[in-house]
Design an enzyme around this catalytic site. Structure first.
Site, PDB file in Angstrom:
ATOM      1  N   LYS A 490      48.417   7.672  63.987  1.00  0.00           N
ATOM      2  CA  LYS A 490      48.273   6.212  62.117  1.00  0.00           C
ATOM      3  C   LYS A 490      49.594   5.430  61.996  1.00  0.00           C
ATOM      4  CE  LYS A 490      49.214   9.630  58.795  1.00  0.00           C
ATOM      5  NZ  LYS A 490      48.640  10.619  57.251  1.00  0.00           N
ATOM      6  N   TYR A 715      70.653 -14.556  46.257  1.00  0.00           N
ATOM      7  CA  TYR A 715      70.465 -14.842  45.275  1.00  0.00           C
ATOM      8  C   TYR A 715      70.809 -14.360  44.103  1.00  0.00           C
ATOM      9  CZ  TYR A 715      66.766 -17.689  48.156  1.00  0.00           C
ATOM     10  OH  TYR A 715      65.255 -18.276  49.163  1.00  0.00           O
ATOM     11  N   MET A 764      64.392 -12.701  51.622  1.00  0.00           N
ATOM     12  CA  MET A 764      63.147 -12.697  52.790  1.00  0.00           C
ATOM     13  C   MET A 764      62.882 -12.113  54.406  1.00  0.00           C
ATOM     14  SD  MET A 764      59.313 -14.454  52.991  1.00  0.00           S
ATOM     15  CE  MET A 764      59.089 -14.434  51.388  1.00  0.00           C
TER      16      MET A 764
END
Length: 820
Positions: A490, A715, A764
């Site tokens: 799974k 950032y 990201m």
């Protein structure tokens, strides 16, 4: 191909007895795998009795391939094999080793034996590449260094070979004596000593001394003097005139010092006669430089000159000691085996190809087999392999390989060199094909792989199918032979990619697969996975697909039982289901209070055939919950007894997950469910050394920047340089699954064996790391999870569990599968 062996010699060598006398013919090949038999009428089949596979079960298959002489072990082996000779021995493994010893004694050339904890295979390959430029050699295929792998390697030694390079690996005391008798090296090489395979020994010294038994009769032993434990043990065991020591410092037979430069390394050699020579290499990492210096010294000992060695060093590359499965263009699968080319390696690669899931065509792209001895014999055998593995197309590159022109029973294209093939490449139609790319390094087949490979994101998750197999074997060793295994695939097989892992599990004879949702099961069926599949979280909308694709849903409530029963009745269908019994997890499942109505439903809807009854243990991974776990197991057995009483048949029963298999083996019942343990994480912490990490998440350095003390990074300016130094930006971010909680020094990565901390916030698509003081370059490989950075360690750093890290790896990160 072995030296020709008569049945009488076979009887004498193996100390066996004839159970059945058939026609007598000479033996030129020895096989332990019926799938690989090509010249059956010249082959002896040795029926090995292994942990997973018993060769006696494949005697009939070998017979159909033309084999008429067998060595067996079982007392009850059926000897009524028409027109065959059957010889029984005490141990077929020992018989195989005795035959290898005999074959070794027929050989008068030089045998180099390599052992150690790390670097054996890479050293063997590099030394083989250098020597093959000057004379005909043979070497162990891949990592064939075990009690059965070494004999199979020695069977590859033929009279025309000038040298043989054989590696030996051990994991238990007294194993090396058997390998020494087979290999009998003239020259030995000891690479290093580490923690690998340490669990079988009382301490490091015992393991070291066991490895050094390989060199009992060697004339010369090559080693690095800087490894003090090795140096001391060798001095204690062997006379000084046998020892050839090299070191970074003066005092050895060879001094090999390193100076790292911008584009590689300079190795300065000083010999005992003060002769001086400088080698140049592009390698800068310590492991490669140690392996390279072993290679240089061994080449000198074997008679090559420094200029000959230097010329060959230029051709060496980071050898991928593995068969790698990659996604290709137009739904193709690519098997990348481009580091060398010989008959033994070709046979292994074709066998690996044959075990993959079916595609439209099987295509082999093959270069000349260099330094291969008699060309006519070699290419005749290549023809036999092409026929045996039923290839659909051969793309042959080189000048010698034209000897195949008239014979291959498939579509064939010939090209003089790689460049000419690549010119034609746009016009060739590859679609949903399985393509094996196998070539000698000089042909630069990596350019072909690059053309065939699907464009990939710079971050990849590598999955080691051999490690998966070893972990599976470990858990199987804890089970009774009759206990079935259900494997959890799974969540994209815990991030590893369900299709390829499921296919490999079919090869390992797993009994069941389990997925979370119906569409995961449908995907497996679409990829031709045939094992039974249990679906943990089915929904009513999926009933049609469950039946259409032969999937077996979990039924966890009375209402769901009714819904599925009504659907099957109205559509005139039947289905196998699994009942989830809630014994204390309190998530899903039938309680004791539901059993009376469940009795009624099973009688009302016979269309639902109960395949198994199971429960989840809430705390199997912690001894603190043992009382609770035992209460769950007791309740489960009681509920199962009640259900069986009204079913009239006995479904399978299973309660143990990976942690439970280790902690409560007496409750393995009919089946166990193996999940995170298969992927290399032993959550109990009781057998961590027995498991191998299956996956490595890696990326590359995109850019390096020099920064001053006080400058900020990333950032929100969260990262601050507290010294003059440098940072590297790597091509992975939280969108790839690199958790943002690793920001600001909590996370570490590994470059060239050294840890580097994350600096600033993870972005990201990118992350910055502090590489001050490290010798790194743009394009260098960066390990996110892997050797030296365990998943458990990484998960603990951010207060989570390994499951989360694995399952969060993004689907945009390409999965690459390999067999080392």
């Amino acid at each position: 191909m072995v030296n020709t062996l008569t049945p009488n010699e076979l009887l004498h060598i193996t100390r066996g007895e004839i159970l059945q006398q058939g026609p007598l013919s000479s033996i030129n090949y020895i096989s332990t795998d019926s799938r690989k038999i090509i010249h059956g009428d010249q082959t002896l089949f040795v029926a090995l009795k292994g942990f997973k596979v018993d060769g006696h079960d494949y005697i009939a298959d070998a017979y159909t391939k033309g084999v008429r002489i067998f060595v067996v072990q079982h007392e009850d082996t059926d000897t009524h094999i028409p027109n065959s000779t059957v010889i029984r021995v005490k141990s077929t493994t020992e018989a195989l080793q005795d035959l290898a010893t005999w074959n070794r004694l027929q050989y008068e050339g030089i045998v180099v034996g390599i052992t150690g904890s790390n670097g054996k295979t890479i050293l063997k390959e590099w030394l083989g590449q250098i020597l093959a430029n000057h004379f005909d050699i043979t070497k162990s295929p891949k990592s064939y260094n075990s009690q059965t792998g070494v004999p199979l390697s020695v069977f590859g030694i033929e009279r025309h070979h000038k040298a043989a390079i054989i590696e030996a690996g051990i994991s238990q005391p007294d194993e090396m004596a058997k390998l020494q008798a087979i290999i009998q090296p003239n020259i030995g090489i000891m690479t290093n000593i580490g923690t690998a395979h340490a669990e079988g020994f009382s301490d490091q010294k015992e393991k070291l001394n066991e490895k050094l038994r390989l060199f009992k009769d060697a004339q010369l032993i090559i080693y690095r003097k800087d490894h003090e434990a090795i140096h001391q043990s060798l001095q204690n065991l062997y006379p000084a005139d046998k020892l050839v020591a090299w070191s970074e410092q003066p005092g050895g037979d060879y001094t090999l010092s390193i100076k790292k430069e911008k584009e590689g390394s300079k190795i300065t050699l000083i010999k005992s006669d003060l002769g001086l020579y400088t080698f140049h290499s592009r390698f800068t990492d310590e492991a490669s430089l140690e392996n390279l210096r072993h290679t240089i010294v061994a080449s000198l000992v074997l008679g090559l000159s420094e200029p000959q060695i230097q010329q060959s060093i230029q051709e060496l590359d980071t050898v991928e000691m593995r068969l790698t499965l990659k996604s290709g263009i137009h739904q193709c699968l690519i098997i990348d085996d481009t580091y060398n080319n010989d008959l033994a390696g070709l046979d292994i690669a074709l066998e690996f190809m044959n075990s993959q899931r079916p595609k439209k065509r099987k295509i082999l792209i093959l270069s000349d087999l260099l330094q291969a001895g008699d060309k006519g014999s070699v290419y005749s055998h290549v023809n036999a392999l092409i026929r045996h593995y039923q290839l659909d197309m051969l793309i042959a590159v080189g000048t010698d390989i034209h000897r195949l022109k008239s014979a291959p029973p498939c579509e064939v294209y010939f090209y003089r060199d790689t460049a000419h093939f690549l010119e034609d490449f746009p016009g060739l139609s590859f679609q949903d094909d399985l393509i094996l790319v196998k070539g000698a390094r000089v042909f630069q087949f990596e350019r072909i792989v690059d053309a065939l490979q699907e464009r990939i994101h710079g971050t990849v998750l590598e999955i080691n199918l051999n490690a998966l197999r070893k972990n599976f074997t470990f858990y199987k060793s804890l089970l009774k032979p009759t206990t079935k295994t259900m494997i959890m695939v799974k969540a994209f097989a815990y991030g590893g990619g369900a299709t390829e892992i499921a296919h490999h599990l079919e090869q390992l004879n797993a009994n069941y697969l389990a997925v979370a949702y119906t569409d995961e099961g449908v995907s497996l069926r679409n990829e031709k996975i045939t094992l039974p599949v249990m679906v943990l979280n089915p929904v009513q909308d999926s009933f049609g697909n469950l039946i259409k694709h032969r999937l077996e849903p979990v039924v966890y409530s009375l209402s769901f039982f009714r819904q599925l029963g009504e659907y099957c009745r109205s559509n005139n269908n039947a289905i196998s289901v699994h009942l989830d019994l809630d014994t204390g997890m309190h998530r899903l499942g039938f309680g004791e209070e539901d059993l009376e109505e469940l009795r009624s439903l099973t009688h009302r809807y016979p269309e639902l055939r109960i395949a198994s009854l199971y429960t989840h243990l809430a705390g199997a991974d912690d001894a603190a919950h043992e009382t609770y776990s035992m209460r769950q197991l007791s309740l489960f057995q009681s509920m199962c007894s009640s259900i069986q009483s009204f079913l009239g048949y006995r479904p399978l029963m299973h309660a143990l997950n990976s942690a439970g298999i280790v902690r409560y083996p007496e409750f393995q019942m009919d089946m166990v469910r193996l999940g995170i343990g298969l992927y290399g994480v032993e959550v109990n912490g009781l057998h961590e050394n027995a498991l191998q990490p299956v996956s490595v998440l890696k990326t590359t350095i995109s850019q390096i920047k020099l920064l001053k003390k006080g400058e900020t990074v990333g950032y929100s300016r969260k990262g601050t340089m507290n010294h003059d130094g440098k940072i590297a930006t790597i091509a992975i971010g939280y969108a790839d699954g690199y958790d943002r909680r690793f920001s600001n020094g909590i996370g570490k990565v590994i470059i060239h064996g050294q840890k580097a901390p994350v600096i600033g916030n993870i972005c990201m698509d990118m992350t910055m790391i502090d590489v001050t003081g490290m010798d790194v370059h743009e394009g260098d490989e960066v390990i996110i999870y892997g050797a030296g950075l365990s998943l458990k360690e990484q998960a603990a750093a951010i207060g989570t569990i390994p499951y989360e890290l694995l399952t969060n790896i993004s689907s945009r990160v390409k999965r690459v599968y390999y067999l080392d």
